[in-house]
Motif scaffolding. Structure first.
Motif, mmCIF file in Angstrom:
data_model
loop_
_atom_site.group_PDB
_atom_site.id
_atom_site.type_symbol
_atom_site.label_atom_id
_atom_site.label_comp_id
_atom_site.label_asym_id
_atom_site.label_seq_id
_atom_site.Cartn_x
_atom_site.Cartn_y
_atom_site.Cartn_z
ATOM 1 N N MET A 143 86.855 -11.475 93.610
ATOM 2 C CA MET A 143 86.315 -11.824 92.292
ATOM 3 C C MET A 143 84.961 -12.521 92.411
ATOM 4 S SD MET A 143 88.160 -13.850 89.143
ATOM 5 C CE MET A 143 89.081 -12.385 88.610
ATOM 6 N N THR A 144 83.991 -11.989 91.683
ATOM 7 C CA THR A 144 82.652 -12.579 91.649
ATOM 8 C C THR A 144 82.675 -13.870 90.844
ATOM 9 O OG1 THR A 144 81.641 -10.379 91.772
ATOM 10 C CG2 THR A 144 80.251 -12.186 91.010
ATOM 11 N N ILE A 145 82.054 -14.907 91.389
ATOM 12 C CA ILE A 145 81.934 -16.179 90.679
ATOM 13 C C ILE A 145 80.829 -16.049 89.638
ATOM 14 C CG2 ILE A 145 81.411 -18.636 90.910
ATOM 15 C CD1 ILE A 145 82.405 -18.439 93.824
ATOM 16 N N THR A 146 81.176 -16.209 88.356
ATOM 17 C CA THR A 146 80.188 -16.121 87.284
ATOM 18 C C THR A 146 80.302 -17.344 86.378
ATOM 19 O OG1 THR A 146 81.625 -14.955 85.705
ATOM 20 C CG2 THR A 146 80.397 -13.602 87.290
ATOM 21 N N GLU A 147 79.223 -17.647 85.682
ATOM 22 C CA GLU A 147 79.227 -18.782 84.758
ATOM 23 C C GLU A 147 80.218 -18.546 83.618
ATOM 24 O OE1 GLU A 147 77.742 -21.707 85.257
ATOM 25 O OE2 GLU A 147 77.178 -20.836 87.192
ATOM 26 N N GLU A 148 80.339 -17.315 83.174
ATOM 27 C CA GLU A 148 81.273 -17.002 82.094
ATOM 28 C C GLU A 148 82.717 -17.272 82.525
ATOM 29 O OE1 GLU A 148 82.578 -13.285 79.163
ATOM 30 O OE2 GLU A 148 80.855 -13.092 80.504
ATOM 31 N N ARG A 149 83.069 -16.864 83.739
ATOM 32 C CA ARG A 149 84.432 -17.093 84.226
ATOM 33 C C ARG A 149 84.703 -18.582 84.461
ATOM 34 N NH1 ARG A 149 84.264 -11.868 88.245
ATOM 35 N NH2 ARG A 149 85.121 -10.361 86.741
ATOM 36 N N LYS A 150 83.666 -19.328 84.825
ATOM 37 C CA LYS A 150 83.827 -20.766 85.059
ATOM 38 C C LYS A 150 84.223 -21.511 83.789
ATOM 39 C CE LYS A 150 80.651 -21.464 88.963
ATOM 40 N NZ LYS A 150 79.376 -22.111 89.369
ATOM 41 N N LYS A 151 84.017 -20.898 82.638
ATOM 42 C CA LYS A 151 84.413 -21.542 81.388
ATOM 43 C C LYS A 151 85.934 -21.620 81.249
ATOM 44 C CE LYS A 151 80.271 -19.942 78.925
ATOM 45 N NZ LYS A 151 79.758 -19.048 77.845
ATOM 46 N N SER A 152 86.634 -20.708 81.900
ATOM 47 C CA SER A 152 88.090 -20.663 81.748
ATOM 48 C C SER A 152 88.856 -20.982 83.030
ATOM 49 C CB SER A 152 88.527 -19.288 81.231
ATOM 50 O OG SER A 152 88.072 -18.255 82.073
ATOM 51 N N VAL A 153 88.211 -20.837 84.203
ATOM 52 C CA VAL A 153 88.910 -21.111 85.465
ATOM 53 C C VAL A 153 87.978 -21.864 86.421
ATOM 54 C CG1 VAL A 153 90.328 -19.030 85.267
ATOM 55 C CG2 VAL A 153 88.189 -18.951 86.578
ATOM 56 N N ASN A 154 88.565 -22.506 87.402
ATOM 57 C CA ASN A 154 87.796 -23.085 88.504
ATOM 58 C C ASN A 154 87.766 -22.088 89.653
ATOM 59 O OD1 ASN A 154 87.259 -25.476 87.190
ATOM 60 N ND2 ASN A 154 88.921 -26.615 88.148
ATOM 61 N N PHE A 155 86.779 -22.245 90.528
ATOM 62 C CA PHE A 155 86.684 -21.397 91.708
ATOM 63 C C PHE A 155 86.692 -22.243 92.978
ATOM 64 C CE2 PHE A 155 85.069 -18.228 88.714
ATOM 65 C CZ PHE A 155 85.651 -17.066 89.199
ATOM 66 N N SER A 156 87.196 -21.644 94.030
ATOM 67 C CA SER A 156 87.107 -22.244 95.349
ATOM 68 C C SER A 156 85.663 -22.181 95.823
ATOM 69 C CB SER A 156 87.987 -21.470 96.338
ATOM 70 O OG SER A 156 87.429 -20.170 96.560
ATOM 71 N N LEU A 157 85.416 -22.744 96.989
ATOM 72 C CA LEU A 157 84.147 -22.512 97.648
ATOM 73 C C LEU A 157 83.955 -21.005 97.831
ATOM 74 C CD1 LEU A 157 84.391 -25.182 100.482
ATOM 75 C CD2 LEU A 157 82.895 -25.300 98.478
ATOM 76 N N PRO A 158 82.733 -20.496 97.737
ATOM 77 C CA PRO A 158 82.533 -19.069 98.017
ATOM 78 C C PRO A 158 82.980 -18.752 99.446
ATOM 79 C CG PRO A 158 80.576 -20.033 97.012
ATOM 80 C CD PRO A 158 81.477 -21.178 97.378
ATOM 81 N N TYR A 159 83.723 -17.667 99.609
ATOM 82 C CA TYR A 159 84.175 -17.309 100.957
ATOM 83 C C TYR A 159 83.498 -16.049 101.483
ATOM 84 C CZ TYR A 159 87.407 -14.112 98.508
ATOM 85 O OH TYR A 159 87.952 -13.134 97.712
ATOM 86 N N PHE A 160 82.742 -15.360 100.607
ATOM 87 C CA PHE A 160 81.974 -14.207 101.053
ATOM 88 C C PHE A 160 80.828 -13.986 100.076
ATOM 89 C CE2 PHE A 160 80.852 -9.800 101.941
ATOM 90 C CZ PHE A 160 80.914 -9.779 103.332
ATOM 91 N N SER A 161 79.655 -13.696 100.602
ATOM 92 C CA SER A 161 78.487 -13.416 99.770
ATOM 93 C C SER A 161 77.948 -12.032 100.108
ATOM 94 C CB SER A 161 77.399 -14.468 100.000
ATOM 95 O OG SER A 161 77.864 -15.748 99.622
ATOM 96 N N GLY A 162 77.421 -11.358 99.116
ATOM 97 C CA GLY A 162 76.896 -10.017 99.343
ATOM 98 C C GLY A 162 76.034 -9.584 98.180
ATOM 99 N N GLN A 163 75.988 -8.287 97.946
ATOM 100 C CA GLN A 163 75.177 -7.726 96.863
ATOM 101 C C GLN A 163 75.921 -6.604 96.163
ATOM 102 O OE1 GLN A 163 71.434 -7.228 99.389
ATOM 103 N NE2 GLN A 163 70.545 -7.505 97.358
ATOM 104 N N ASN A 164 75.619 -6.449 94.882
ATOM 105 C CA ASN A 164 76.039 -5.255 94.171
ATOM 106 C C ASN A 164 75.090 -4.119 94.532
ATOM 107 O OD1 ASN A 164 78.320 -6.061 92.617
ATOM 108 N ND2 ASN A 164 76.965 -7.150 91.207
ATOM 109 N N VAL A 165 75.613 -2.898 94.498
ATOM 110 C CA VAL A 165 74.793 -1.737 94.820
ATOM 111 C C VAL A 165 75.065 -0.609 93.830
ATOM 112 C CG1 VAL A 165 74.709 -2.263 97.289
ATOM 113 C CG2 VAL A 165 76.543 -0.790 96.403
#
Length: 247
Positions: free
Chosen positions: A98-120
């Motif tokens: 699951m991508t960490i987004t500001e919109e999702r942060k309004k309803s849930v908390n997130f862990s530390l990011p465990y993987f970073s990448g890019q959309n293609v």
């Protein structure tokens, strides 16, 4: 008197909030850590030949469960139903690439990011000139319902967004020319290219961070999970899992 009552009310509120948070770990220790996922997003999660959910997220969650001293129970369902299931307390956490987004942060908390990448952007090879979001105008774009990529596609001027329950269906749609393109995280795209050699990656888009979603009232769980992720990184186990699933 008003000050005393206000102080008492605030104190009771804090105690209630703390009890709720502590109750999350208490319940998890008793029944296990119930993880919601959508097993159509390799290499994060998918079904093997015996219909068992496997993938990077599953191995990571088992490692986190070991650090926390709790059993991990994996529950598969549709991606768009994961956050509602979390909020309804049907699951304790979401591990679904699951991508960490500001919109999702309004309803849930997130862990530390465990993987970073890019959309293609993924297309059939004969359409390899399609390399930017702007170039997707006038074309159909396959994505998964409820995904961050769906939001990205909806912002393409003139784009025709085709949303699917499963990302495997989205990839198949591009392969069979039912859709012109697909927006997806790069590691997932690379897996789909192994299944469909007629497809290719043509454009690198925005950077994304991936995290585990946790209910806002379960800050004790969030803290324990973050501590586990840090330890897994320090031990080198995270590098081992990345090498296993992403290389």
């Amino acid at each position: 008197m008003k000050t005393t009552r206000l102080t008492l009310a605030l104190g009771l509120s804090l105690l209630a909030a703390n009890a709720s948070a502590q109750g999350c770990m208490t319940a998890i220790k008793a029944s296990g850590l119930n993880i919601g996922t959508s097993p159509d997003y390799p290499p994060y999660e998918s079904l093997d030949t015996s219909n068992k959910v496997v993938g990077f997220d599953i191995d990571l969650m088992n490692a986190i469960g070991k650090q926390m001293g709790v059993k991990v129970n994996v529950i598969g369902q549709s991606f768009d139903g994961l956050i509602p299931a979390l909020l309804a307390k049907k699951i304790d956490m979401i591990a679904a690439g699951m991508t960490i987004t500001e919109e999702r942060k309004k309803s849930v908390n997130f862990s530390l990011p465990y993987f970073s990448g890019q959309n293609v952007i993924v297309v059939r090879k004969e359409n390899s000139a399609t390399k930017t979001l702007a170039a997707l105008g006038g074309k159909s774009i396959a994505v998964q319902i409820g995904s961050a990529q769906e939001k990205l596609a909806q912002g393409v001027k003139g784009g025709n967004v085709k949303s699917y329950n499963l990302y495997t269906d989205a990839a198949l749609a591009v392969q069979t020319r039912q859709a012109d393109s697909m927006i997806v995280a790069r590691p997932v795209a690379l897996q789909f290219l192994k299944t469909y050699p007629d497809l290719t990656i043509t454009g690198m888009l925005n950077k994304i961070d991936t995290g585990l979603a946790i209910r806002k009232d379960c800050t004790d769980v969030q803290n324990r999970v973050n501590a586990a992720i840090i330890q897994i990184r320090k031990s080198g186990e995270m590098d081992t899992l990345v090498a296993k699933w992403f290389k």
